[in-house]
Design an enzyme around this catalytic site. Structure first.
Site, PDB file in Angstrom:
ATOM      1  N   ILE A 180     -64.885  18.316  15.320  1.00 17.15           N
ATOM      2  CA  ILE A 180     -66.046  18.537  15.997  1.00 17.15           C
ATOM      3  C   ILE A 180     -65.830  19.395  17.140  1.00 17.15           C
ATOM      4  CG2 ILE A 180     -67.904  17.372  17.126  1.00 17.15           C
ATOM      5  CD1 ILE A 180     -67.874  15.416  14.783  1.00 17.15           C
ATOM      6  N   THR A 240     -47.413  -2.815  10.242  1.00 17.41           N
ATOM      7  CA  THR A 240     -47.892  -1.369   9.630  1.00 17.41           C
ATOM      8  C   THR A 240     -49.183  -1.745   8.885  1.00 17.41           C
ATOM      9  OG1 THR A 240     -46.341  -1.794   7.636  1.00 17.41           O
ATOM     10  CG2 THR A 240     -45.569  -0.428   9.591  1.00 17.41           C
ATOM     11  N   GLU A 278     -36.200  -4.453  16.260  1.00 13.41           N
ATOM     12  CA  GLU A 278     -34.716  -3.905  16.402  1.00 13.41           C
ATOM     13  C   GLU A 278     -34.802  -2.688  15.865  1.00 13.41           C
ATOM     14  OE1 GLU A 278     -31.865  -6.814  15.152  1.00 13.41           O
ATOM     15  OE2 GLU A 278     -32.680  -8.322  16.756  1.00 13.41           O
ATOM     16  N   THR A 301     -42.641  -2.476  24.511  1.00 12.56           N
ATOM     17  CA  THR A 301     -43.726  -2.193  25.382  1.00 12.56           C
ATOM     18  C   THR A 301     -43.682  -2.928  26.715  1.00 12.56           C
ATOM     19  OG1 THR A 301     -45.345  -1.689  23.581  1.00 12.56           O
ATOM     20  CG2 THR A 301     -46.189  -1.913  25.627  1.00 12.56           C
ATOM     21  N   GLY A 320     -39.884  -8.954  22.963  1.00 17.59           N
ATOM     22  CA  GLY A 320     -38.631  -8.343  22.176  1.00 17.59           C
ATOM     23  C   GLY A 320     -38.374  -8.774  20.596  1.00 17.59           C
ATOM     24  N   LEU A 321     -39.174  -8.080  19.624  1.00 19.44           N
ATOM     25  CA  LEU A 321     -38.853  -8.725  18.473  1.00 19.44           C
ATOM     26  C   LEU A 321     -38.276  -7.624  17.679  1.00 19.44           C
ATOM     27  CD1 LEU A 321     -39.534 -10.761  16.017  1.00 19.44           C
ATOM     28  CD2 LEU A 321     -41.851  -9.426  15.764  1.00 19.44           C
ATOM     29  N   GLU A 363     -47.506  -3.743  15.674  1.00 18.51           N
ATOM     30  CA  GLU A 363     -47.933  -4.892  15.511  1.00 18.51           C
ATOM     31  C   GLU A 363     -48.190  -5.096  13.948  1.00 18.51           C
ATOM     32  OE1 GLU A 363     -49.929  -7.321  18.420  1.00 18.51           O
ATOM     33  OE2 GLU A 363     -49.540  -6.095  20.030  1.00 18.51           O
TER      34      GLU A 363
HETATM   35  C1  LIG Z   1     -44.981   2.766  20.803  1.00 17.93           C
HETATM   36  C2  LIG Z   1     -44.594   1.440  20.384  1.00 17.93           C
HETATM   37  C3  LIG Z   1     -44.649   0.258  20.879  1.00 17.93           C
HETATM   38  C4  LIG Z   1     -44.378  -0.867  20.217  1.00 17.93           C
HETATM   39  N1  LIG Z   1     -44.180  -2.196  21.095  1.00 17.93           N
HETATM   40  C5  LIG Z   1     -43.478  -3.187  20.443  1.00 17.93           C
HETATM   41  C6  LIG Z   1     -43.242  -4.301  21.035  1.00 17.93           C
HETATM   42  O1  LIG Z   1     -43.710  -4.651  22.506  1.00 17.93           O
HETATM   43  N2  LIG Z   1     -42.747  -5.204  20.685  1.00 17.93           N
HETATM   44  C7  LIG Z   1     -41.975  -5.193  19.535  1.00 17.93           C
HETATM   45  O2  LIG Z   1     -41.152  -6.206  18.965  1.00 17.93           O
HETATM   46  N3  LIG Z   1     -42.075  -4.079  18.746  1.00 17.93           N
HETATM   47  C8  LIG Z   1     -42.742  -3.044  19.327  1.00 17.93           C
HETATM   48  N4  LIG Z   1     -43.087  -2.079  18.397  1.00 17.93           N
HETATM   49  C9  LIG Z   1     -42.293  -2.126  17.211  1.00 17.93           C
HETATM   50  C10 LIG Z   1     -43.352  -2.001  16.185  1.00 17.93           C
HETATM   51  O3  LIG Z   1     -44.087  -3.052  15.867  1.00 17.93           O
HETATM   52  C11 LIG Z   1     -42.648  -1.651  14.659  1.00 17.93           C
HETATM   53  O4  LIG Z   1     -42.421  -0.144  14.686  1.00 17.93           O
HETATM   54  C12 LIG Z   1     -43.677  -1.930  13.476  1.00 17.93           C
HETATM   55  O5  LIG Z   1     -43.645  -3.255  13.153  1.00 17.93           O
HETATM   56  C13 LIG Z   1     -42.838  -1.149  12.200  1.00 17.93           C
HETATM   57  O6  LIG Z   1     -41.342  -1.430  11.942  1.00 17.93           O
HETATM   58  P1  LIG Z   1     -40.538  -0.404  11.866  1.00 17.93           P
HETATM   59  O7  LIG Z   1     -40.610   0.982  12.799  1.00 17.93           O
HETATM   60  O8  LIG Z   1     -38.981  -0.787  11.885  1.00 17.93           O
HETATM   61  O9  LIG Z   1     -40.724   0.398  10.536  1.00 17.93           O
HETATM   62  P2  LIG Z   1     -40.061  -0.175   9.108  1.00 17.93           P
HETATM   63  O10 LIG Z   1     -40.209  -1.942   9.022  1.00 17.93           O
HETATM   64  O11 LIG Z   1     -38.827   0.336   8.807  1.00 17.93           O
HETATM   65  O12 LIG Z   1     -41.129   0.311   8.107  1.00 17.93           O
HETATM   66  C14 LIG Z   1     -40.881   1.799   7.741  1.00 17.93           C
HETATM   67  C15 LIG Z   1     -42.031   2.236   6.544  1.00 17.93           C
HETATM   68  O13 LIG Z   1     -41.609   1.277   5.365  1.00 17.93           O
HETATM   69  C16 LIG Z   1     -42.923   0.478   5.161  1.00 17.93           C
HETATM   70  N5  LIG Z   1     -42.588  -1.024   4.565  1.00 17.93           N
HETATM   71  C17 LIG Z   1     -41.623  -1.758   5.256  1.00 17.93           C
HETATM   72  N6  LIG Z   1     -41.430  -2.767   4.250  1.00 17.93           N
HETATM   73  C18 LIG Z   1     -42.194  -2.753   3.069  1.00 17.93           C
HETATM   74  C19 LIG Z   1     -42.797  -3.747   2.020  1.00 17.93           C
HETATM   75  N7  LIG Z   1     -41.954  -4.570   1.748  1.00 17.93           N
HETATM   76  N8  LIG Z   1     -43.541  -2.823   1.082  1.00 17.93           N
HETATM   77  C20 LIG Z   1     -44.208  -1.502   1.321  1.00 17.93           C
HETATM   78  N9  LIG Z   1     -43.887  -0.925   2.411  1.00 17.93           N
HETATM   79  C21 LIG Z   1     -43.050  -1.405   3.269  1.00 17.93           C
HETATM   80  C22 LIG Z   1     -43.569   0.294   6.402  1.00 17.93           C
HETATM   81  O14 LIG Z   1     -44.924  -0.177   6.100  1.00 17.93           O
HETATM   82  C23 LIG Z   1     -43.363   1.559   6.977  1.00 17.93           C
HETATM   83  O15 LIG Z   1     -44.343   2.516   6.582  1.00 17.93           O
HETATM   84  C24 LIG Z   1     -43.406  -0.835  18.964  1.00 17.93           C
HETATM   85  C25 LIG Z   1     -43.343   0.356  18.273  1.00 17.93           C
HETATM   86  C26 LIG Z   1     -43.954   1.559  18.764  1.00 17.93           C
HETATM   87  C27 LIG Z   1     -43.793   3.090  18.201  1.00 17.93           C
END
Ligand SMILES: Cc1cc2nc3c(=O)[nH]c(=O)nc-3n(C[C@H](O)[C@H](O)[C@H](O)COP(=O)(O)OP(=O)(O)OC[C@H]3O[C@@H](n4cnc5c(N)ncnc54)[C@H](O)[C@@H]3O)c2cc1C
Length: 382
Positions: free
Chosen positions: A340, A368, A127, A158, A124-125, A366
């Site tokens: 395809i 973006t 939020e 997850t 849980g990282l 994990e």
């Molecule tokens: C199906 C699924 C399973 C997941 N499982 C887990 C899990 O088990 N545990 C857990 O902790 N998390 C989990 N996650 C969370 C996932 O790791 C995050 O969604 C991901 O790290 C992106 O965070 P965010 O969604 O808050 O996007 P944001 O951080 O809000 O980013 C939104 C957009 O802005 C961009 N952005 C942000 N900052 C910058 C910057 N400085 N410069 C340029 N672009 C930037 C990002 O790249 C992205 O395109 C899961 C997500 C999904 C959808």
């Protein structure tokens, strides 16, 4: 420089490949369609020892390494990504923090059931208000006598709400560092602890047979002994876990990309248009050749990152490169494989439709693609 697999590694790859084709493939489309968790498949993976692959035998593991996990993930994702991400998250995000940072007592309590696949753990990282900027964590934990009192929420976690989920590790603000930054720590919260609520599963675009929930902590009390490792080490801990996890996600992405090649070759030979198989057209052959090229080079990138990690060398940049490249080409291959397949590629009964829906999250979860580029640039001294 020898990236050929040893006999033992090849045997593992082959047995997981057979398992994916014989056990996962026949049932997964139904689970995907119904959004149900494939308990029976997970139970069999537990029996095969897949959840214990990179862990020492003293804790009930298989005595393998992280690369063995990656090989297994690639082969499963070649058939299905919901099952692959369940394994990836269970091992690299669920059990690994306990294995790397836990006390002997925590390891004895949790590892045997996590490594056998009898139980799953969440990480849980993220939020609702912060993902990429993990230092923006709002969840707080306050020490009250011999208990941590946790308040806050976590998003997209997850494996956090299955019938066999035993606990989640939660990153929380536990104070302020001397430089004014947040002191982050990791705390183990067992499933069923009062004040810990698991929301119903999300409605997702892909990975629909995997388990993902929002979690809420409302004056949730756990023993002080549930602190994972030292207080204030939360930041360093999740950075390490995510660096490794990127190699595993890269392997999963390569599996999906290779699955796209497999399905495309099959379909290109079967499907006829203008009096001959569509695969007789060079335009189709070149698409498939490019897909194979991409899967191959992305595989080399994750092999390289894993080799550096296992040699104890710095691997942060290579793991980010592998994750960035593999997730990008997974999306490319899924798009081309769907193309395809023509109209059938848009039908859920064809595996490529699943691959297409499952590919996009690889550029997000994990870390973006933008975050991977930030890591690479920072490591280059920028
Ligand atoms: C199906 C699924 C399973 C997941 N499982 C887990 C899990 O088990 N545990 C857990 O902790 N998390 C989990 N996650 C969370 C996932 O790791 C995050 O969604 C991901 O790290 C992106 O965070 P965010 O969604 O808050 O996007 P944001 O951080 O809000 O980013 C939104 C957009 O802005 C961009 N952005 C942000 N900052 C910058 C910057 N400085 N410069 C340029 N672009 C930037 C990002 O790249 C992205 O395109 C899961 C997500 C999904 C959808």
């Amino acid at each position: 420089m020898d990236f050929r697999l040893t006999d033992e590694q090849a045997a593992l790859r082959d047995s997981v490949r057979d398992f994916a084709r014989e056990v996962v493939a026949p049932v997964i489309a139904e689970h995907y369609e119904q959004h149900t968790f494939p308990y029976e498949v997970i139970r069999q993976m537990g029996k095969m020892g897949l959840f214990g692959l990179p862990f020492g035998e003293e804790h009930g593991g298989m005595g393998g390494d992280y690369f063995a996990l990656c090989l297994a993930l690639e082969e499963i994702a070649r058939v299905d990504s919901s099952v692959a991400i369940t394994l990836e998250a269970a091992v690299s995000l669920g059990a690994m923090p306990i294995y790397r940072f836990g006390t002997e007592e925590q390891k004895a309590t949790w590892l045997p059931k996590l490594l056998s696949g009898e139980a799953l753990a969440g990480f849980g990282l993220t939020e609702p208000g912060t993902g990429s900027d993990a230092a923006g964590t709002q969840t707080r934990a306050v020490l009250d006598g011999d208990q941590w009192v946790i308040n806050g929420s976590k998003a997209f976690i997850t494996n956090s709400g299955t019938d066999i989920t035993a606990m989640v590790t939660v990153t929380a603000v536990t104070g302020t560092n001397p430089d004014g930054s947040k002191e982050l720590s990791t705390i183990i919260v067992p499933t069923g602890t009062p004040g810990f609520t698991v929301a119903p599963g999300y409605s997702k675009v892909g990975w629909t047979a995997s388990d993902t929930h929002e979690l809420t902590f409302d004056d949730c009390r756990v023993p002080a002994a549930n602190l994972l490792g030292a207080r204030g080490r939360g930041f360093a801990q999740f950075l390490r876990i995510l660096d490794e996890g990127r190699i595993a996600i890269a392997a999963l992405a390569v599996g999906l990309a290779q699955g796209c090649v497999d399905e495309s070759i099959k379909y290109a030979k079967e499907r006829h248009a203008f009096g001959r198989p569509i695969g007789a057209n060079q335009a189709i052959q070149f698409k498939i050749a490019d897909m194979e090229l991409k899967a191959h080079t992305a595989r080399l990138a994750y092999y390289d990152a894993a080799a550096r990690m296992l040699a104890g060398e710095p691997f942060k940049r290579q793991a980010a490169i592998a994750k960035l490249h593999a997730s990008t080409i997974a999306v490319d291959n899924a798009r081309e494989a769907t193309q395809i397949h023509g109209g059938y590629g848009f039908m859920n009964e064809y595996p490529v439709a699943r691959f297409w829906r499952d590919s996009k999250i690889l550029e997000i979860g994990e870390g973006t693609s933008e975050v991977q580029r930030m890591i690479i640039a920072r490591d280059l001294g920028l």
